[in-house]
Design an enzyme around this catalytic site. Structure first.
Site, PDB file in Angstrom:
ATOM      1  N   THR A 142     -10.263   3.994  11.048  1.00  0.00           N
ATOM      2  CA  THR A 142     -10.076   3.136  12.235  1.00  0.00           C
ATOM      3  C   THR A 142      -9.484   3.914  13.408  1.00  0.00           C
ATOM      4  OG1 THR A 142      -8.033   2.433  11.191  1.00  0.00           O
ATOM      5  CG2 THR A 142      -9.876   0.911  11.069  1.00  0.00           C
TER       6      THR A 142
ATOM      7  N   LYS B  20       0.853  -1.191   0.000  1.00  0.00           N
ATOM      8  CA  LYS B  20       0.000   0.000   0.000  1.00  0.00           C
ATOM      9  C   LYS B  20       0.886   1.238   0.000  1.00  0.00           C
ATOM     10  CE  LYS B  20      -2.359   1.671   3.666  1.00  0.00           C
ATOM     11  NZ  LYS B  20      -2.332   3.142   3.763  1.00  0.00           N
TER      12      LYS B  20
ATOM     13  N   GLY C  37       0.848  -1.890   8.948  1.00  0.00           N
ATOM     14  CA  GLY C  37       2.005  -1.010   8.799  1.00  0.00           C
ATOM     15  C   GLY C  37       2.997  -1.192   9.928  1.00  0.00           C
ATOM     16  N   ARG C  38       2.825  -0.390  10.978  1.00  0.00           N
ATOM     17  CA  ARG C  38       3.842  -0.320  12.038  1.00  0.00           C
ATOM     18  C   ARG C  38       4.188  -1.647  12.696  1.00  0.00           C
ATOM     19  NH1 ARG C  38       0.883   4.864  14.352  1.00  0.00           N
ATOM     20  NH2 ARG C  38      -0.774   3.702  13.313  1.00  0.00           N
TER      21      ARG C  38
ATOM     22  N   ASP D  97     -13.670  14.882  -2.850  1.00  0.00           N
ATOM     23  CA  ASP D  97     -13.787  16.216  -3.459  1.00  0.00           C
ATOM     24  C   ASP D  97     -15.114  16.231  -4.217  1.00  0.00           C
ATOM     25  OD1 ASP D  97     -13.169  18.752  -4.693  1.00  0.00           O
ATOM     26  OD2 ASP D  97     -11.053  18.271  -4.436  1.00  0.00           O
TER      27      ASP D  97
ATOM     28  N   ASP E 232      -3.450   4.403  -1.733  1.00  0.00           N
ATOM     29  CA  ASP E 232      -4.373   4.848  -0.677  1.00  0.00           C
ATOM     30  C   ASP E 232      -4.382   6.368  -0.602  1.00  0.00           C
ATOM     31  OD1 ASP E 232      -6.096   4.769   1.466  1.00  0.00           O
ATOM     32  OD2 ASP E 232      -4.548   4.275   2.936  1.00  0.00           O
ATOM     33  N   LEU E 233      -5.090   6.987  -1.545  1.00  0.00           N
ATOM     34  CA  LEU E 233      -5.118   8.455  -1.590  1.00  0.00           C
ATOM     35  C   LEU E 233      -6.381   9.015  -0.945  1.00  0.00           C
ATOM     36  CD1 LEU E 233      -3.673   9.217  -5.146  1.00  0.00           C
ATOM     37  CD2 LEU E 233      -2.491   8.924  -2.959  1.00  0.00           C
ATOM     38  N   LYS E 234      -7.324   8.169  -0.604  1.00  0.00           N
ATOM     39  CA  LYS E 234      -8.564   8.593   0.085  1.00  0.00           C
ATOM     40  C   LYS E 234      -9.138   9.872  -0.554  1.00  0.00           C
ATOM     41  CE  LYS E 234      -7.466   6.432   4.538  1.00  0.00           C
ATOM     42  NZ  LYS E 234      -6.030   6.120   4.444  1.00  0.00           N
TER      43      LYS E 234
ATOM     44  N   ARG F 219      -3.669  -5.542  14.643  1.00  0.00           N
ATOM     45  CA  ARG F 219      -2.562  -5.633  15.588  1.00  0.00           C
ATOM     46  C   ARG F 219      -2.399  -7.074  16.062  1.00  0.00           C
ATOM     47  NH1 ARG F 219      -1.561  -1.684  13.508  1.00  0.00           N
ATOM     48  NH2 ARG F 219      -0.997   0.362  14.326  1.00  0.00           N
TER      49      ARG F 219
HETATM   50  O1  C5P Z   1       0.677   1.339  11.048  1.00  0.00           O
HETATM   51  P1  C5P Z   1      -0.734   0.857  10.900  1.00  0.00           P
HETATM   52  O2  C5P Z   1      -0.849  -0.651  10.802  1.00  0.00           O
HETATM   53  O3  C5P Z   1      -1.664   1.469  11.927  1.00  0.00           O
HETATM   54  O4  C5P Z   1      -1.174   1.426   9.467  1.00  0.00           O
HETATM   55  C1  C5P Z   1      -2.490   1.347   8.996  1.00  0.00           C
HETATM   56  C2  C5P Z   1      -2.560   1.923   7.611  1.00  0.00           C
HETATM   57  O5  C5P Z   1      -3.898   1.838   7.163  1.00  0.00           O
HETATM   58  C3  C5P Z   1      -2.143   3.385   7.495  1.00  0.00           C
HETATM   59  O6  C5P Z   1      -1.444   3.516   6.264  1.00  0.00           O
HETATM   60  C4  C5P Z   1      -3.448   4.154   7.436  1.00  0.00           C
HETATM   61  O7  C5P Z   1      -3.369   5.302   6.618  1.00  0.00           O
HETATM   62  C5  C5P Z   1      -4.390   3.122   6.794  1.00  0.00           C
HETATM   63  N1  C5P Z   1      -5.815   3.262   7.107  1.00  0.00           N
HETATM   64  C6  C5P Z   1      -6.311   3.230   8.391  1.00  0.00           C
HETATM   65  N2  C5P Z   1      -7.671   3.354   8.614  1.00  0.00           N
HETATM   66  C7  C5P Z   1      -8.497   3.483   7.584  1.00  0.00           C
HETATM   67  C8  C5P Z   1      -7.996   3.484   6.285  1.00  0.00           C
HETATM   68  C9  C5P Z   1      -6.640   3.360   6.078  1.00  0.00           C
HETATM   69  O8  C5P Z   1      -5.554   3.069   9.338  1.00  0.00           O
HETATM   70  N3  C5P Z   1      -9.808   3.521   7.806  1.00  0.00           N
END
Ligand code: C5P
Length: 233
Positions: free
Chosen positions: A122, A36, A212-213, A68, A63-65, A183
């Site tokens: 989220t 992503k 991500g993290r 507009d 993922d540009l969300k 998580r």
């Molecule tokens: O680091 P982490 O696992 O929290 O990253 C979650 C990713 O999902 C981030 O890139 C965030 O922008 C994306 N995201 C999110 N909630 C949403 C849509 C996308 O956390 N509803």
């Protein structure tokens, strides 16, 4: 509960530089299929970076969300149709007309691209919805936005895994549902508020989980990614 069997890991490549991003992908090895690319790297490096990732063989979730007026979003979808992107996000809060225009641009210019509407981020909980004068619970609001999204013909949704059960019960197995806020047991929640483990999200019918993290900040990112993939299998 969904009977969709496969849930796939998407790595949220939320890093500062192209070099860091490419080094992370090299550390993660071959098992990763999806990446992503979010606002941080896209605003820094643009379409060339997306092409670079795709040229390495990864499928790209951009993922540009987008959010507009309908014409502007439709034109952006048309521009993105020139990039090697398989999944693209827009905000369901843009409303039914914006979603319909976006979907028409997708049908006309990029029929292989799947659009995903972000319902409630989220990172937002009920208190934060109240602060925006939204009186619904996160779950009710997600279902409401999902109704608008799927009526507009959009292919999928982004939501927290906590809403998977009611969404699959209402809309069945067809919509793609992507869930961030994942998580593994024992890892830090960071600012995410509505979270679930990879295995629980897969069991509840997630098509793709975005992580991500928990991978990027792990001492051994490859081991963290493999552990997540093992949970999904
Ligand atoms: O680091 P982490 O696992 O929290 O990253 C979650 C990713 O999902 C981030 O890139 C965030 O922008 C994306 N995201 C999110 N909630 C949403 C849509 C996308 O956390 N509803």
């Amino acid at each position: 509960m969904s009977n969709q069997s496969k849930c796939t890991l998407i790595l949220a490549l939320d890093l500062e530089t192209r070099e860091e991003a490419l080094a992370m992908l090299a550390r993660l090895g071959d098992s990763l299929e999806w990446v992503k690319v979010g606002l941080q790297l896209f605003t820094a490096y643009g379409p060339d970076f997306v092409r670079e990732i795709a040229d390495k063989g990864y499928k790209v979730f951009l993922d540009l969300k987008l959010h507009d007026i309908p014409n502007t979003v439709a034109k952006a979808v048309q521009s993105i149709s020139n990039m090697p992107v398989q999944l693209l996000t827009l905000h369901a809060c843009g409303g039914g007309e914006m979603l319909e225009w976006a979907n028409k641009a997708r049908n006309d210019h990029a029929p292989d691209l799947n659009l995903l509407a972000v319902t409630v981020l989220t990172s937002m909980n009920e208190a934060q919805l109240r602060s925006l004068n939204v009186q619904a619970t996160p779950e009710t609001q997600v279902i409401h936005l999902a109704d608008i999204t799927l009526k507009a013909g959009i292919q999928g949704l982004v939501c927290s895994s906590l809403e998977l059960d009611p969404l699959r019960a209402r809309f069945g197995t067809e919509p793609i549902i992507v869930t961030p806020g994942i998580r593994p047991a024992g890892s830090a929640a960071d600012e995410q508020k509505r979270i679930m483990t990879p295995a629980a999200a897969a069991a509840a019918g997630s098509s793709y989980i975005v992580v991500g993290r928990p991978i990027l900040k792990a001492n051994d990112p490859a081991a963290a990614a493999h552990a997540i993939q093992a949970e999904l299998a």
